[in-house]
Design a protein around this motif. Structure first.
Motif, PDB file in Angstrom:
ATOM      1  N   ARG A   1       0.929  -1.341   0.061  1.00 55.89           N
ATOM      2  CA  ARG A   1       0.077  -0.064   0.015  1.00 55.89           C
ATOM      3  C   ARG A   1       0.818   1.279  -0.153  1.00 55.89           C
ATOM      4  N   ARG A   2       1.765   1.271   0.780  1.00 58.15           N
ATOM      5  CA  ARG A   2       2.574   2.420   0.871  1.00 58.15           C
ATOM      6  C   ARG A   2       4.120   2.478  -0.013  1.00 58.15           C
ATOM      7  N   LYS A   3       4.405   1.258  -0.502  1.00 57.68           N
ATOM      8  CA  LYS A   3       5.568   1.383  -1.294  1.00 57.68           C
ATOM      9  C   LYS A   3       6.772   1.649  -0.475  1.00 57.68           C
ATOM     10  N   LEU A   4       6.883   1.355   0.592  1.00 57.44           N
ATOM     11  CA  LEU A   4       8.230   1.591   1.268  1.00 57.44           C
ATOM     12  C   LEU A   4       8.891   0.257   1.100  1.00 57.44           C
ATOM     13  N   THR A   5      10.336   0.460   1.371  1.00 57.21           N
ATOM     14  CA  THR A   5      11.352  -0.694   1.041  1.00 57.21           C
ATOM     15  C   THR A   5      12.450  -0.778   2.027  1.00 57.21           C
ATOM     16  N   LYS A   6      12.321   0.124   2.965  1.00 53.97           N
ATOM     17  CA  LYS A   6      13.492  -0.079   4.278  1.00 53.97           C
ATOM     18  C   LYS A   6      12.689  -0.127   5.418  1.00 53.97           C
ATOM     19  N   VAL A   7      12.815  -1.271   6.281  1.00 50.64           N
ATOM     20  CA  VAL A   7      11.933  -1.517   7.206  1.00 50.64           C
ATOM     21  C   VAL A   7      12.927  -2.032   8.550  1.00 50.64           C
ATOM     22  N   ALA A   8      12.913  -1.622   9.632  1.00 55.54           N
ATOM     23  CA  ALA A   8      13.450  -2.128  10.619  1.00 55.54           C
ATOM     24  C   ALA A   8      12.622  -2.722  11.585  1.00 55.54           C
ATOM     25  N   VAL A   9      13.083  -4.123  12.034  1.00 57.40           N
ATOM     26  CA  VAL A   9      12.058  -4.885  13.230  1.00 57.40           C
ATOM     27  C   VAL A   9      12.945  -5.133  14.428  1.00 57.40           C
ATOM     28  N   PHE A  10      11.977  -4.647  15.245  1.00 53.34           N
ATOM     29  CA  PHE A  10      12.409  -4.936  16.797  1.00 53.34           C
ATOM     30  C   PHE A  10      11.477  -5.873  17.308  1.00 53.34           C
ATOM     31  N   ALA A  11      12.227  -6.863  18.199  1.00 53.48           N
ATOM     32  CA  ALA A  11      11.245  -7.648  18.915  1.00 53.48           C
ATOM     33  C   ALA A  11      11.948  -8.432  20.261  1.00 53.48           C
ATOM     34  N   ASP A  12      10.889  -8.667  21.019  1.00 55.74           N
ATOM     35  CA  ASP A  12      11.599  -9.097  22.444  1.00 55.74           C
ATOM     36  C   ASP A  12      11.957 -10.651  22.044  1.00 55.74           C
ATOM     37  N   ARG A  13      12.656 -11.202  23.250  1.00 56.58           N
ATOM     38  CA  ARG A  13      13.237 -12.552  23.138  1.00 56.58           C
ATOM     39  C   ARG A  13      12.323 -13.661  23.461  1.00 56.58           C
ATOM     40  N   THR A  14      11.156 -13.268  24.073  1.00 57.30           N
ATOM     41  CA  THR A  14      10.236 -14.490  24.158  1.00 57.30           C
ATOM     42  C   THR A  14       9.538 -15.161  23.039  1.00 57.30           C
ATOM     43  N   GLY A  15       9.134 -16.402  23.051  1.00 56.11           N
ATOM     44  CA  GLY A  15       8.431 -17.086  22.090  1.00 56.11           C
ATOM     45  C   GLY A  15       7.695 -16.321  21.489  1.00 56.11           C
TER      46      GLY A  15
ATOM     47  N   GLY B   1       7.653 -12.878  20.778  1.00 56.88           N
ATOM     48  CA  GLY B   1       8.620 -11.933  20.034  1.00 56.88           C
ATOM     49  C   GLY B   1       9.369 -12.798  18.866  1.00 56.88           C
ATOM     50  N   GLU B   2       9.794 -14.148  19.315  1.00 59.27           N
ATOM     51  CA  GLU B   2      10.551 -14.703  18.240  1.00 59.27           C
ATOM     52  C   GLU B   2       9.544 -15.163  17.066  1.00 59.27           C
ATOM     53  N   GLY B   3       8.371 -15.455  17.461  1.00 61.95           N
ATOM     54  CA  GLY B   3       7.513 -16.102  16.421  1.00 61.95           C
ATOM     55  C   GLY B   3       7.230 -14.774  15.375  1.00 61.95           C
ATOM     56  N   GLY B   4       6.884 -13.793  16.010  1.00 60.49           N
ATOM     57  CA  GLY B   4       6.372 -12.440  15.219  1.00 60.49           C
ATOM     58  C   GLY B   4       7.777 -12.152  14.221  1.00 60.49           C
ATOM     59  N   PHE B   5       8.969 -11.920  14.931  1.00 58.60           N
ATOM     60  CA  PHE B   5      10.027 -11.557  14.211  1.00 58.60           C
ATOM     61  C   PHE B   5      10.074 -12.383  13.074  1.00 58.60           C
ATOM     62  N   LYS B   6      10.199 -13.821  13.187  1.00 60.49           N
ATOM     63  CA  LYS B   6      10.158 -14.679  11.765  1.00 60.49           C
ATOM     64  C   LYS B   6       9.170 -14.403  10.777  1.00 60.49           C
TER      65      LYS B   6
END
Length: 402
Positions: free
Chosen positions: A167-181, A183-188
């Motif tokens: 929708r927004r045509k963005l290409t540069k994304v940063a991903v932050f996630a906690d180290r719990t299960g 956060g790990e699942g969402g990160f992947k």
């Protein structure tokens, strides 16, 4: 006629319709429903909201006469957002209290620790809040006694990435996630959906629960040219991320899964959450009488207690009513096999406050939500609103599972 009155009449009519075929040997013995969510600790905001939603549903059912004259009783336990504690109370409810079925779990890690208690003992579990993709993937649906009434993270991550890239045509994304299960699942999930579009994050950061500052990490993401930040964690930590965004004067977009909508995020971020975007299954909308009526009743029931997550409350409210609908369909047979079959083959739609559940589950799929059933919400002056005006106009129309 008010929506609440329609609900009560529908419950009463359903009871009358099936009553002649049932044997009431149990008399007025209460129908006991297990309930597990955090009432204390860092996750109490959405655990308390879920409990309030469950209590309101039980109150309404009892006002309509309960289940064939039996009062419905919520047997609640606090898992403290601790996996070991969650397993202990799951065993207590299933093996000692022998509740009819259980509605529960807000935290993915806590749920995962306990799933085999329900599966091994053939006890039906309906998860109304936890969204970790693994929760309904541990067992094949055809054999599983675990169902879910919340948008799983693969749905949310796909929805977020679609908005950013398509929708927004963005290409540069940063991903932050906690180290719990969780956060790990969402990160992947997020990284995986970016990779499907030929993109890699320009910056990633992992952190522990209880982190006090993410200022350096946001500055690094900003320096890497990130046009959008995606944060995968729960309320307190997303508040830290939002505060860091404000302090770094980062003017890109900030996305998160549904915990970005927790009241904690707004209250603890010092306004840093303004404009933050998140996935939602329900957003207040005056044009939808069903939802407006529910929100008003929920606030009255909560009194001085805070409803920190409307999603947690609404999905849990719907979960209680849906389970009673399934129990009516089995004509009182509370065995897990019978309830499983009823949920997989719901014979009549349940008109809930989040949506209308026509065929929410099947023998091959125990997740009730598909991507077309969620919305993009945003923080505006301390309230959750629709990000897109056209979505608000469409919100009165029923979105059914694809």
């Amino acid at each position: 006629m008010r929506y609440r009155d329609l609900c009560l009449r529908a419950l009463a009519a359903l009871a009358v319709a099936v009553a002649p075929t049932l044997v009431r040997a149990q008399g007025a013995a209460p129908l006991r429903i297990g309930f597990i969510c955090p009432a204390s600790g860092g996750s109490a905001d959405f655990g308390t909201s879920a409990r309030l939603g469950a209590e309101l549903a039980v109150q309404e059912i009892n006002e309509a006469g309960g289940f064939l004259g039996r009062p419905v009783q919520l047997v609640a336990r606090d898992d403290q957002a601790n996996p070991d504690r969650g397993r202990a109370v799951a065993e207590e409810l299933v093996l000692k209290e022998k509740v009819e079925f259980t509605i529960g779990f807000c935290n993915t890690g806590v749920a995962m620790k306990s799933l085999d208690v329900f599966q091994d003992n053939k006890h039906l579990l309906l998860v109304p809040v936890s969204t970790g993709s693994a929760v309904t993937a541990k067992y094949p649906a055809a054999e599983s006694f675990v169902f879910r009434l919340s948008p799983r993270d693969r749905v949310q991550a796909a929805f977020i990435v679609n908005d950013i890239v398509e929708r927004r045509k963005l290409t540069k994304v940063a991903v932050f996630a906690d180290r719990t299960g969780y956060g790990e699942g969402g990160f992947k999930d997020v990284v995986g959906f970016l990779a499907e579009r030929g993109l890699q994050p320009v910056y990633t950061a992992r952190f522990d629960l209880g982190v006090q500052s993410l200022a350096a990490e946001v500055q690094a993401a900003k320096a890497a040219g990130a046009q959008a930040l995606v944060g995968y964690s729960v309320g307190p930590e997303l508040a830290v991320l939002a505060q860091a965004r404000r302090d770094a004067k980062y003017d890109g977009l900030m996305y998160g899964p549904w915990p970005m909508s927790f009241r904690t995020v707004w209250d603890k971020s010092g306004g840093g959450a303004e404009g933050a975007l998140m996935v939602q299954s329900i957003i207040p909308n005056l044009a939808n009488e069903r939802r407006s009526s529910f929100i008003a009743r929920l606030k009255r029931h909560a009194g001085s207690q805070s409803v920190a997550s409307l999603m947690a409350a609404a999905q849990t409210y719907d979960a209680v009513h849906l389970m009673l609908r399934a129990l009516f369909q089995t004509r009182g047979d509370g065995s897990a096999a019978s309830l499983k079959h009823a949920l997989e083959n719901l014979d009549k739609p349940y008109v809930g406050v989040v949506t209308t559940y026509e065929r929410p589950f099947s023998k091959a799929d125990h997740d009730a939500f598909t991507m077309n059933m969620v919305w993009l919400g945003t923080w505006r002056s301390g309230e959750i609103r629709f990000q897109y005006p056209e979505d608000e106009k469409r919100a009165s129309f029923i979105r059914r599972k694809q």
